[in-house]
Design a protein around this motif. Structure first.
Motif, short mmCIF file in Angstrom:
data_model
loop_
_atom_site.label_atom_id
_atom_site.label_comp_id
_atom_site.label_asym_id
_atom_site.label_seq_id
_atom_site.Cartn_x
_atom_site.Cartn_y
_atom_site.Cartn_z
N ARG A 194 0.84 -1.20 0.00
CA ARG A 194 0.00 0.00 0.00
C ARG A 194 0.88 1.25 0.00
NH1 ARG A 194 -5.07 -0.95 4.19
NH2 ARG A 194 -6.06 -2.68 3.03
N PRO A 195 0.47 2.25 -0.75
CA PRO A 195 1.27 3.50 -0.77
C PRO A 195 1.10 4.26 0.54
CG PRO A 195 -0.72 3.73 -2.12
CD PRO A 195 -0.67 2.29 -1.67
N PRO A 196 2.10 5.07 0.89
CA PRO A 196 3.32 5.32 0.14
C PRO A 196 4.42 4.33 0.50
CG PRO A 196 3.22 6.81 2.00
CD PRO A 196 1.97 5.97 2.06
N ALA A 197 5.11 3.81 -0.49
CA ALA A 197 6.26 2.94 -0.28
C ALA A 197 7.48 3.59 -0.93
CB ALA A 197 6.01 1.56 -0.87
N ASP A 198 8.63 3.36 -0.33
CA ASP A 198 9.89 3.81 -0.92
C ASP A 198 10.35 2.74 -1.91
OD1 ASP A 198 10.23 6.27 0.53
OD2 ASP A 198 10.64 5.04 2.30
N VAL A 199 10.42 3.09 -3.18
CA VAL A 199 10.71 2.13 -4.25
C VAL A 199 11.96 2.55 -5.00
CG1 VAL A 199 9.81 0.93 -6.26
CG2 VAL A 199 8.22 1.75 -4.50
N LEU A 200 12.94 1.66 -5.08
CA LEU A 200 14.14 1.90 -5.87
C LEU A 200 13.95 1.25 -7.24
CD1 LEU A 200 17.04 2.98 -6.02
CD2 LEU A 200 17.82 0.81 -5.04
N ASP A 201 13.86 2.08 -8.27
CA ASP A 201 13.65 1.63 -9.64
C ASP A 201 15.00 1.59 -10.34
OD1 ASP A 201 12.82 1.13 -12.21
OD2 ASP A 201 11.63 2.95 -12.44
N LEU A 202 15.55 0.39 -10.49
CA LEU A 202 16.91 0.21 -11.01
C LEU A 202 16.88 -0.07 -12.51
CD1 LEU A 202 18.43 -1.87 -8.09
CD2 LEU A 202 18.85 0.54 -8.62
N GLY A 203 17.75 0.63 -13.25
CA GLY A 203 17.67 0.57 -14.70
C GLY A 203 16.38 1.21 -15.16
N CYS A 204 16.10 2.39 -14.60
CA CYS A 204 14.79 3.03 -14.76
C CYS A 204 14.53 3.54 -16.17
CB CYS A 204 14.62 4.16 -13.76
SG CYS A 204 15.74 5.57 -14.03
N GLY A 205 15.58 3.61 -17.01
CA GLY A 205 15.38 4.10 -18.37
C GLY A 205 14.83 5.52 -18.37
N THR A 206 13.79 5.74 -19.16
CA THR A 206 13.20 7.07 -19.28
C THR A 206 12.13 7.35 -18.24
OG1 THR A 206 11.61 6.26 -20.90
CG2 THR A 206 13.69 7.14 -21.76
N GLY A 207 12.01 6.49 -17.25
CA GLY A 207 11.18 6.80 -16.09
C GLY A 207 9.70 6.49 -16.21
N SER A 208 9.30 5.68 -17.17
CA SER A 208 7.86 5.42 -17.34
C SER A 208 7.26 4.69 -16.14
CB SER A 208 7.62 4.63 -18.62
OG SER A 208 7.96 5.39 -19.75
N LEU A 209 7.97 3.68 -15.62
CA LEU A 209 7.44 2.97 -14.44
C LEU A 209 7.54 3.83 -13.20
CD1 LEU A 209 8.70 -0.72 -14.89
CD2 LEU A 209 6.55 0.33 -15.63
N ALA A 210 8.61 4.61 -13.08
CA ALA A 210 8.72 5.52 -11.93
C ALA A 210 7.57 6.51 -11.91
CB ALA A 210 10.06 6.26 -11.97
N LEU A 211 7.16 6.98 -13.08
CA LEU A 211 6.03 7.90 -13.14
C LEU A 211 4.74 7.22 -12.70
CD1 LEU A 211 4.70 10.57 -13.86
CD2 LEU A 211 4.66 9.84 -16.26
N LEU A 212 4.51 5.99 -13.15
CA LEU A 212 3.32 5.27 -12.70
C LEU A 212 3.34 5.08 -11.19
CD1 LEU A 212 2.86 2.43 -15.36
CD2 LEU A 212 1.46 4.48 -15.07
N LEU A 213 4.50 4.75 -10.64
CA LEU A 213 4.60 4.58 -9.18
C LEU A 213 4.28 5.88 -8.45
CD1 LEU A 213 7.86 2.44 -9.09
CD2 LEU A 213 5.59 1.67 -8.39
N ALA A 214 4.83 6.98 -8.93
CA ALA A 214 4.55 8.27 -8.30
C ALA A 214 3.06 8.60 -8.37
CB ALA A 214 5.38 9.36 -8.96
N GLU A 215 2.44 8.33 -9.50
CA GLU A 215 1.01 8.59 -9.65
C GLU A 215 0.18 7.73 -8.71
OE1 GLU A 215 0.94 9.94 -14.38
OE2 GLU A 215 0.49 7.86 -13.82
N GLN A 216 0.70 6.57 -8.34
CA GLN A 216 -0.02 5.69 -7.42
C GLN A 216 0.26 6.02 -5.96
OE1 GLN A 216 0.81 1.60 -8.55
NE2 GLN A 216 -0.06 1.88 -10.60
#
Length: 228
Positions: free
Chosen positions: A57-79
């Protein structure tokens, strides 16, 4: 393919420069792939649903490794999560920062070796998320150990992986980089074999939904969720 213990190593400076240049060259067109840019509403929705099912459940601290252009990081932030992105390519990192900033998020994204994350990324996370990175590493099993060491009690390692190519030789994908034990991807069974001594609980999930990739998939795609 196993690698003798005396040949296992972190990326050298020449490895790092060569691989960084390789991904810098790919940065401009990286998001053209459906599963990279997530511009297609169906793909974006499909990845959003998967992430929601893998995360606490949010908020969780998530380390996105090999994040590329950040598409998954953006989804995580939106969640409602707090992602931190790391990628070896400065141009990928620039795009990720722009993407997150344009959406109103100040999530940190930094250049660094995702196999051995820089200290400024942090030392303790609820989740470490890694998508299609292990095949690029000279010592994937060492990276798994380091990543698990960054998890808080009760944390989880989420690996999105697959086996999409059977190499005909040991040539690296980037000039001057060393041999890669899992070049072309890694089967779920091989990855589970590496993780079993390090974790208390493992589960796998097939990722064959065409919406995730923008096309039907005929090779092995899966996620592993591991709890130490």
């Amino acid at each position: 393919m196993s690698v003798p213990a005396d040949t296992i190593h972190l990326m050298s400076e020449s490895d790092t420069a060569s691989i960084s240049s390789y991904w810098d060259a790919a940065a401009a067109s990286f998001d053209d792939e459906v599963d990279h840019g997530l511009r297609d509403p169906q793909a974006r929705r499909a990845w959003g649903e998967r992430l929601r099912s893998w995360m606490p459940r949010p908020p969780a601290d998530v380390l996105d490794l090999g994040c590329g252009t950040g598409s998954l990081a953006l989804l995580l932030a939106e969640q409602g999560h707090r992602p931190v992105g790391v990628d070896l390519s400065p141009l990928m990192v620039e795009q990720a920062r722009r993407k997150l900033t344009a959406a109103g998020f100040d999530s940190p994204v930094m250049t660094g070796d995702a196999s051995d994350p820089p200290a400024e990324a942090g030392h303790s996370f609820d989740v470490i998320l890694v998508r299609h990175l292990l095949w690029t590493l000279p010592d994937p099993e060492g990276a798994l150990r380091r990543w698990i060491g960054l998890l808080r009690p009760g944390g989880r390692l989420v690996l999105v992986e697959g086996r999409w190519q059977t190499p005909t030789d040991d040539h690296p994908y980037a000039a001057e980089s060393g041999p890669l034990p899992w070049f072309g991807g890694v089967t779920a069974e091989r990855l589970l074999q590496a993780l079993r001594p390090l974790t208390a609980d493992l589960r796998t999930e097939p990722l064959t939904d065409p919406d995730l990739w923008g096309r039907p998939i005929h090779d092995e795609r899966y996620a592993v969720i591991a709890h130490p």
